[in-house]
Design a protein around this motif. Structure first.
Motif, mmCIF file in Angstrom:
data_model
loop_
_atom_site.group_PDB
_atom_site.id
_atom_site.type_symbol
_atom_site.label_atom_id
_atom_site.label_comp_id
_atom_site.label_asym_id
_atom_site.label_seq_id
_atom_site.Cartn_x
_atom_site.Cartn_y
_atom_site.Cartn_z
ATOM 1 N N VAL A 250 4.633 13.916 -14.787
ATOM 2 C CA VAL A 250 5.946 13.258 -14.525
ATOM 3 C C VAL A 250 6.855 14.235 -15.390
ATOM 4 O O VAL A 250 6.416 14.339 -16.588
ATOM 5 C CB VAL A 250 5.706 11.801 -15.169
ATOM 6 C CG1 VAL A 250 7.267 11.470 -15.162
ATOM 7 C CG2 VAL A 250 4.892 10.881 -14.335
ATOM 8 N N VAL A 251 8.015 14.614 -14.815
ATOM 9 C CA VAL A 251 8.663 15.505 -15.665
ATOM 10 C C VAL A 251 10.174 14.797 -15.721
ATOM 11 O O VAL A 251 10.416 14.009 -14.661
ATOM 12 C CB VAL A 251 8.846 16.890 -14.813
ATOM 13 C CG1 VAL A 251 7.673 17.466 -14.725
ATOM 14 C CG2 VAL A 251 9.636 16.652 -13.561
ATOM 15 N N GLU A 252 10.746 15.108 -16.639
ATOM 16 C CA GLU A 252 12.462 14.850 -16.762
ATOM 17 C C GLU A 252 13.386 15.889 -16.772
ATOM 18 O O GLU A 252 13.025 17.008 -17.322
ATOM 19 C CB GLU A 252 12.581 13.675 -17.967
ATOM 20 C CG GLU A 252 11.738 12.464 -18.171
ATOM 21 C CD GLU A 252 12.189 11.793 -19.415
ATOM 22 O OE1 GLU A 252 13.401 11.909 -19.869
ATOM 23 O OE2 GLU A 252 11.229 10.817 -19.671
ATOM 24 N N SER A 253 14.511 16.009 -16.332
ATOM 25 C CA SER A 253 15.468 16.742 -16.622
ATOM 26 C C SER A 253 15.888 16.564 -18.149
ATOM 27 O O SER A 253 15.720 15.676 -18.765
ATOM 28 C CB SER A 253 16.816 16.812 -15.675
ATOM 29 O OG SER A 253 17.321 15.219 -16.107
ATOM 30 N N ALA A 254 16.564 17.906 -18.502
ATOM 31 C CA ALA A 254 16.891 17.670 -20.024
ATOM 32 C C ALA A 254 17.877 16.625 -20.281
ATOM 33 O O ALA A 254 17.996 16.027 -21.198
ATOM 34 C CB ALA A 254 17.605 19.099 -20.437
ATOM 35 N N GLY A 255 18.711 16.160 -19.023
ATOM 36 C CA GLY A 255 19.616 15.118 -19.330
ATOM 37 C C GLY A 255 21.082 15.725 -19.747
ATOM 38 O O GLY A 255 21.147 16.766 -20.334
ATOM 39 N N VAL A 256 22.071 14.736 -19.413
ATOM 40 C CA VAL A 256 23.358 14.873 -19.831
ATOM 41 C C VAL A 256 23.706 13.902 -20.667
ATOM 42 O O VAL A 256 23.501 12.622 -20.547
ATOM 43 C CB VAL A 256 24.410 14.995 -18.519
ATOM 44 C CG1 VAL A 256 25.637 15.090 -19.268
ATOM 45 C CG2 VAL A 256 23.820 16.095 -17.668
ATOM 46 N N TYR A 257 24.453 14.108 -21.859
ATOM 47 C CA TYR A 257 24.831 13.235 -22.835
ATOM 48 C C TYR A 257 26.347 12.794 -22.741
ATOM 49 O O TYR A 257 27.075 14.004 -22.725
ATOM 50 C CB TYR A 257 24.484 13.378 -24.330
ATOM 51 C CG TYR A 257 24.872 12.565 -25.101
ATOM 52 C CD1 TYR A 257 24.709 11.087 -25.100
ATOM 53 C CD2 TYR A 257 26.190 12.732 -26.086
ATOM 54 C CE1 TYR A 257 25.302 10.330 -26.122
ATOM 55 C CE2 TYR A 257 26.868 12.096 -26.697
ATOM 56 C CZ TYR A 257 26.322 10.654 -26.935
ATOM 57 O OH TYR A 257 27.084 9.856 -27.837
ATOM 58 N N GLN A 258 26.809 11.767 -22.635
ATOM 59 C CA GLN A 258 28.186 11.273 -22.925
ATOM 60 C C GLN A 258 28.353 10.129 -23.798
ATOM 61 O O GLN A 258 27.427 9.428 -23.540
ATOM 62 C CB GLN A 258 29.050 11.134 -21.615
ATOM 63 C CG GLN A 258 29.323 12.304 -20.670
ATOM 64 C CD GLN A 258 30.136 12.006 -19.716
ATOM 65 O OE1 GLN A 258 30.434 12.883 -18.634
ATOM 66 N NE2 GLN A 258 30.547 10.790 -19.422
ATOM 67 N N PRO A 259 29.284 9.976 -24.515
ATOM 68 C CA PRO A 259 29.434 8.615 -25.606
ATOM 69 C C PRO A 259 29.702 7.734 -24.629
ATOM 70 O O PRO A 259 29.417 6.337 -25.150
ATOM 71 C CB PRO A 259 30.661 9.042 -26.354
ATOM 72 C CG PRO A 259 31.285 10.130 -25.758
ATOM 73 C CD PRO A 259 30.359 10.921 -25.079
ATOM 74 N N ALA A 260 30.347 7.611 -23.350
ATOM 75 C CA ALA A 260 30.542 6.547 -22.423
ATOM 76 C C ALA A 260 30.632 7.155 -20.892
ATOM 77 O O ALA A 260 30.661 8.250 -20.757
ATOM 78 C CB ALA A 260 31.966 6.153 -23.011
ATOM 79 N N TRP A 261 30.230 6.067 -20.118
ATOM 80 C CA TRP A 261 29.915 6.634 -18.798
ATOM 81 C C TRP A 261 30.807 5.525 -17.828
ATOM 82 O O TRP A 261 31.192 4.445 -18.144
ATOM 83 C CB TRP A 261 28.600 6.676 -18.391
ATOM 84 C CG TRP A 261 27.743 7.708 -18.868
ATOM 85 C CD1 TRP A 261 27.067 7.637 -19.891
ATOM 86 C CD2 TRP A 261 27.529 8.985 -18.291
ATOM 87 N NE1 TRP A 261 26.401 8.847 -20.289
ATOM 88 C CE2 TRP A 261 26.835 9.606 -19.064
ATOM 89 C CE3 TRP A 261 27.929 9.603 -17.038
ATOM 90 C CZ2 TRP A 261 26.342 10.742 -18.912
ATOM 91 C CZ3 TRP A 261 27.346 10.769 -16.766
ATOM 92 C CH2 TRP A 261 26.719 11.456 -17.555
#
Length: 304
Positions: A250-261
């Protein structure tokens, strides 16, 4: 180079009267294991029972000078699971290896699948895995040693048509295996998943004329290694198909962070969110669960 042996080891193999399970039982017995050959002998869809298949495998093992006993209880109940493991401890005083291979198939499109057929398949594959693991695990932990091999499938990883019950059960196997691996780590108990593919009774009705060689003998050595004391991994998934052996993760992308979506923001950044050019893999043991959370929290804190 020394050859792998299972001398003085006791193994339980469910669904061992035919197909893959039979091949596993014969291999372990040839390599010195004492084997409990479990199989109620029912039809592919689970109906009926017949003591013949399990006893035939036992007879084949003993005729070759090996040691085996038959068990015809069903994995589908907790009582059956206890009886299957009890056969090992009663006859041989221990259990070192558990291979859960038992399975049935009841095919139907999702729009036509009945609750009965869904439950029947889960009872054997997923609940069956729990029933035998639940009975064997404390014995292994107390002994400070154990090897557990649970069976998933390509359908459990990627899905397939007309097998929602089978796919769901096989996907659940991975979660169960991960917990066994985590809780067993400090006790010398290792647990992994095999995703096998072979032309056996479960291939009935499929056109296999264009398939390359896909005998159970191409899968059994992989299961044998996972069941052996030299097995160096736990909480992993190996697949064996037509001579190819590989690891599934199972792999994950590094992901994207935002303080709000917002909904629109997710859509605008979906390509970045899905980008797995630098995939993350969090090994189950020692703490994949914690590593996943830790990575996410680090992004939120700006330290990742």
């Amino acid at each position: 180079m020394a050859h792998a042996r299972f001398d003085d080891r006791v193994a339980v193999v469910t669904g061992a009267g035919r197909g893959l399970g039979r091949e596993y039982a014969l291999l372990l017995a040839r390599l010195g294991a004492k084997v409990v050959v479990n199989d109620p002998g029912g039809a592919l869809t689970g109906e009926g029972d017949d003591a013949g298949p399990a006893q035939q495998v036992v007879d084949e093992i003993t005729a070759a000078g090996g040691d085996a006993v038959a068990s015809t209880e069903s994995v589908a109940t907790a009582v059956g699971g206890q009886a299957i493991i009890g056969a090992a401890t009663r006859h041989y005083g221990r259990i070192d290896v558990l291979i859960h291979n038992a399975g049935i198939v009841r095919r139907a499109p999702l729009t036509e699948m009945t609750a009965e057929d869904f439950d029947a398949v889960l009872d054997v594959h997923l609940r069956g895995a729990f029933h035998v693991v639940r009975a064997a695990f404390p014995v292994m932990c107390q002994a400070g040693y154990g090897r557990v091999v649970l069976t998933s499938s390509i359908g459990g990883v990627y899905g397939n048509h007309a097998v929602a019950n089978y796919a769901a059960a096989k996907a659940g196997i991975t979660g169960l295996s991960n917990v066994v691996a985590l809780e067993g780590a400090e006790h010398g108990v290792r647990c992994n998943v095999i995703v096998p593919a072979a032309v056996t009774r479960m291939a009935e009705g499929l056109d296999t004329s264009a398939y390359p060689p896909m005998g159970a003998d191409l899968v059994a050595p992989v299961v044998g290694w996972l069941a052996h004391e030299s097995c160096s991994i736990t909480g992993e998934i190996l697949t064996a198909i037509a001579g190819r052996v590989a690891r599934i993760v199972v792999v994950e992308s590094a992901g994207v962070y935002q303080p709000a979506w917002t909904v629109d923001a997710v859509g605008a950044r979906i390509d970045e969110i899905r980008d797995i050019s630098n995939p993350l893999v969090f090994p189950v043991v020692p703490d994949g669960h914690g590593a996943h959370i830790g990575h996410s929290f680090a992004m939120a804190k700006g330290t990742q």
